[in-house]
Design an enzyme around this catalytic site. Structure first.
Site, short mmCIF file in Angstrom:
data_model
loop_
_atom_site.label_atom_id
_atom_site.label_comp_id
_atom_site.label_asym_id
_atom_site.label_seq_id
_atom_site.Cartn_x
_atom_site.Cartn_y
_atom_site.Cartn_z
N ARG A 182 -1.92 26.46 9.91
CA ARG A 182 -2.14 27.83 9.45
C ARG A 182 -2.80 28.66 10.55
O ARG A 182 -3.44 28.15 11.45
CB ARG A 182 -3.04 27.83 8.21
CG ARG A 182 -2.40 27.24 6.97
CD ARG A 182 -3.34 27.38 5.77
NE ARG A 182 -4.64 26.77 6.00
CZ ARG A 182 -5.75 27.41 6.32
NH1 ARG A 182 -5.75 28.73 6.44
NH2 ARG A 182 -6.88 26.76 6.51
N LYS B 118 0.45 28.34 0.84
CA LYS B 118 -0.94 28.77 0.70
C LYS B 118 -1.06 30.25 0.33
O LYS B 118 -2.05 30.66 -0.28
CB LYS B 118 -1.72 28.49 1.99
CG LYS B 118 -1.95 27.00 2.24
CD LYS B 118 -2.70 26.33 1.08
CE LYS B 118 -3.03 24.89 1.39
NZ LYS B 118 -3.68 24.20 0.23
N HIS C 267 -8.63 23.77 -5.38
CA HIS C 267 -8.01 23.08 -4.25
C HIS C 267 -8.33 21.60 -4.43
O HIS C 267 -9.29 21.07 -3.85
CB HIS C 267 -8.57 23.61 -2.93
CG HIS C 267 -7.86 23.07 -1.73
ND1 HIS C 267 -8.51 22.84 -0.54
CD2 HIS C 267 -6.57 22.72 -1.52
CE1 HIS C 267 -7.65 22.38 0.35
NE2 HIS C 267 -6.47 22.29 -0.22
N SER D 235 -8.56 19.32 4.06
CA SER D 235 -7.51 18.54 4.69
C SER D 235 -8.10 17.34 5.43
O SER D 235 -9.08 17.46 6.16
CB SER D 235 -6.74 19.42 5.68
OG SER D 235 -5.76 18.69 6.37
N LYS E 52 -7.45 13.62 -0.38
CA LYS E 52 -6.98 14.09 -1.69
C LYS E 52 -5.64 13.47 -2.07
O LYS E 52 -5.48 12.92 -3.15
CB LYS E 52 -6.83 15.61 -1.71
CG LYS E 52 -8.07 16.43 -1.66
CD LYS E 52 -7.83 17.87 -2.06
CE LYS E 52 -6.61 18.52 -1.45
NZ LYS E 52 -6.64 18.56 0.02
N THR E 53 -4.68 13.61 -1.17
CA THR E 53 -3.33 13.13 -1.47
C THR E 53 -3.31 11.61 -1.55
O THR E 53 -2.72 11.01 -2.46
CB THR E 53 -2.34 13.62 -0.39
OG1 THR E 53 -2.33 15.04 -0.40
CG2 THR E 53 -0.94 13.11 -0.66
N ASP F 117 -2.56 18.84 -4.72
CA ASP F 117 -3.27 19.83 -3.91
C ASP F 117 -3.83 21.03 -4.67
O ASP F 117 -4.93 21.48 -4.36
CB ASP F 117 -2.35 20.34 -2.81
CG ASP F 117 -3.08 21.04 -1.68
OD1 ASP F 117 -4.17 20.58 -1.30
OD2 ASP F 117 -2.57 22.04 -1.17
N ARG G 86 3.39 16.92 8.86
CA ARG G 86 3.43 17.14 7.41
C ARG G 86 4.77 16.73 6.82
O ARG G 86 5.81 16.78 7.47
CB ARG G 86 3.21 18.63 7.09
CG ARG G 86 1.82 19.14 7.42
CD ARG G 86 0.84 18.83 6.31
NE ARG G 86 -0.51 19.26 6.62
CZ ARG G 86 -1.49 19.29 5.74
NH1 ARG G 86 -1.27 18.92 4.49
NH2 ARG G 86 -2.70 19.68 6.08
#
Length: 542
Positions: free
Chosen positions: A70, A211, A230, A248, A252-253, A267, A333
């Site tokens: 980003r 996003k 988030h 990130s 989380k994933t 997410d 990604r």
């Protein structure tokens, strides 16, 4: 062969279909508008146009040029009277004038006149009460596939009457003139809440599309007393829902994609009066150093037709990808439909959470692997949103650096963090959820000295939380952050639960802990006037 309905799928010429809402964007007279193409059709377009390469086993491999993540310094919100009082203006939410937005909007329309344009009509929000119809207009076919993967797909019947409430126009080859348009560079990501429109130019990174819509939901949902989050979410074997907040790289994933649990999403979620609902229809996983042993469900998605692999290294002759190779970026990604995770729920919804987990990859080696939080501590850590950058990941970073991101997602939060914290506090009170802090970072010393906590141990701690195995375990309070640490945890050696015990020299740990506590306290000064004395007192003693 069965005949498919053509209207949502076929190429429509501008003179055939001029009233699909594109006239507002200067796009109604285009010759080539591709409406709601499916995955195979978008593969054909992306490969024919040399946007992507077909990888071994079927993934679509793409490069995003110099934008491999980003561009936070290029993100703006239009400052206008109907919303300006609600926005948390500052370094994250930068204002831009309506005149600049309108000029860029016209520029994008002119730019796309000579291009193929791809349109995806879809939804965000699995809850029928809060589902938002959106339209994603892209210059690249693979970006249209990205939207097809990441958002909730409309049925053919829904497409016939789809009226978008928000539209994204994405044109990577359209560039701003900073002196003329008031941007910081040629790249721009601008949200206009009054016109319900997002413009993305100058960047090919797919995450900007995802996003930008998350930011839209983060603005809209609090108006309905829905907490946008988030976080990832899953459902345990006992039917209890758990949330995993984190920035990130914190896990989380990874931690939510557990074969023994049912995945809600990886997410972005909402928490309303009925429970938890996924905003998305896909996953956007970080892939660097992904292994089939540690993350088998996610690994399998990298070998599926329909998956997009961003900036993953590829052998040109064999077309095999190398997930260990960070030649292009550490931020490799994968975008894939959530249905590629075999244990994902098809409803995208779950009950109110029993456990809320905050994830932090602490590169200072200070935080315990797991700690139980009081309500006030939960609010403090939610507002802090701490993780750490490690040495070597960014130019000039030679030692761990703290990364405080309010609500574990400040770049996507248009409103003041206190509004989201208020909603979280109300939800925790109403539904009696337990809150935990789990450190997925380092122990035994900082990054470069200590070792990263084993993922097997972290999974064991998560399972103990979700299975209720820690409810009657005695706790000890560490002195710097006041965190309550379990003395025992199934599947985890007792000696690693208190991080101080893992350092060769406890005095070195004390100095490092005091240093990090001071960083926490300094960061929290920005919330001191708005927050309560109880939350302030729940912070570290620095």
């Amino acid at each position: 062969m069965s005949q498919h309905k053509e209207k949502p799928m076929r190429l429509l010429r501008g003179d055939e279909h001029s009233n699909y809402g594109l006239e507002h964007h200067g796009l109604s007279n285009l010759n080539n508008i591709y409406w709601n193409l499916n995955t195979p059709a978008l593969y054909e377009q992306a490969i024919r146009r040399h946007e992507a390469i077909l990888g071994h086993m079927g993934p679509l491999v793409v490069r995003t040029a110099h934008h491999t993540g980003r561009s936070p310094n290029d993100k703006f919100i239009v400052q206008e009277s109907s919303t300006e009082k609600d926005i948390w203006w500052g370094k994250i939410n930068r204002p831009i004038m309506p005149e600049s937005f309108d000029a860029l909007h016209r520029l994008m329309g002119l730019h796309l006149q000579a291009q193929n344009v791809y349109v995806q009509d879809c939804f965000v929000g699995a809850s029928p009460k809060h589902r938002l119809p959106i339209r994603i207009i892209t210059q690249n076919a693979w970006h249209s596939l990205f939207a097809h993967n990441m958002f909730i797909q409309a049925t053919p019947e829904e497409l016939l009457n789809h009226v978008p409430e928000f539209t994204v126009i994405d044109a990577p080859k359209c560039h701003a003139n900073p002196a003329q348009h008031g941007t910081n560079s040629e790249t721009f990501i601008i949200v206009n809440f009054a016109k319900k429109l997002v413009l993305i130019g100058g960047s090919s990174y797919g995450g900007e599309i995802k996003k930008s819509i998350f930011s839209v939901m983060n603005y809209l949902m609090p108006q309905k007393d829905v907490l946008p989050m988030h976080c990832s979410a899953n459902i345990g074997r006992d039917g209890n829902t758990a949330l995993f907040f984190g920035l990130s790289g914190t896990g989380k994933t990874t931690l939510s994609a557990d074969a023994s649990k049912t995945l809600i999403g990886d997410d972005e979620h909402g928490w309303d009066e009925d429970g938890i609902f996924n905003f998305e229809g896909g996953c956007y996983a970080k892939l660097i150093k992904l292994s089939p042993e540690a993350e088998p469900e996610i690994f399998e998605t990298t070998r599926r037709f329909g998956t997009i692999l961003e900036n993953v290294a590829l052998d040109a002759s064999t077309r095999r990808v190398d997930l260990m190779d960070a030649t292009f970026t550490e931020n490799t990604r994968g975008s894939y439909p959530i249905s590629y995770i075999p244990n994902a729920t098809r409803t995208g919804m779950g009950a109110h959470p029993t456990n809320v987990i905050f994830l932090s990859a602490d590169a200072f080696g200070v935080l315990p692997p797991i700690a139980k939080l009081t309500k006030a501590q939960a609010m403090y850590h939610f507002l802090s949103g701490y993780t750490a950058k490690v040495a070597g990941t960014e130019r000039g970073v030679t030692e761990p650096q703290p990364n405080f991101s309010a609500c574990y997602g400040a770049p996507f939060m248009p409103r003041h963090p206190e509004r989201y914290a208020e909603l979280l506090g109300n939800k925790l009170d109403t539904h009696n959820a337990d809150t935990w802090l789990i450190n997925t970072g380092w122990s035994g010393g900082p990054y470069g000295v200590g070792k990263r906590i084993k993922i097997a141990h972290t999974r064991a701690m998560v399972n103990a939380v979700l299975d209720g195995a820690l409810k009657d375990v005695p706790l000890e309070t560490e002195p710097f952050f006041g965190l309550q640490i379990p003395k025992h945890c199934p599947g985890v050696p007792d000696e690693i639960l208190n991080t101080r015990n893992t350092w060769p020299n406890p005095a070195d740990y004390d100095a490092q802990a005091q240093k990090l506590a001071g960083m926490f306290a300094n960061n929290f000064k920005q919330y001191a006037e708005q927050t309560t004395p109880e939350i302030l007192a729940a912070g570290p003693s620095a």
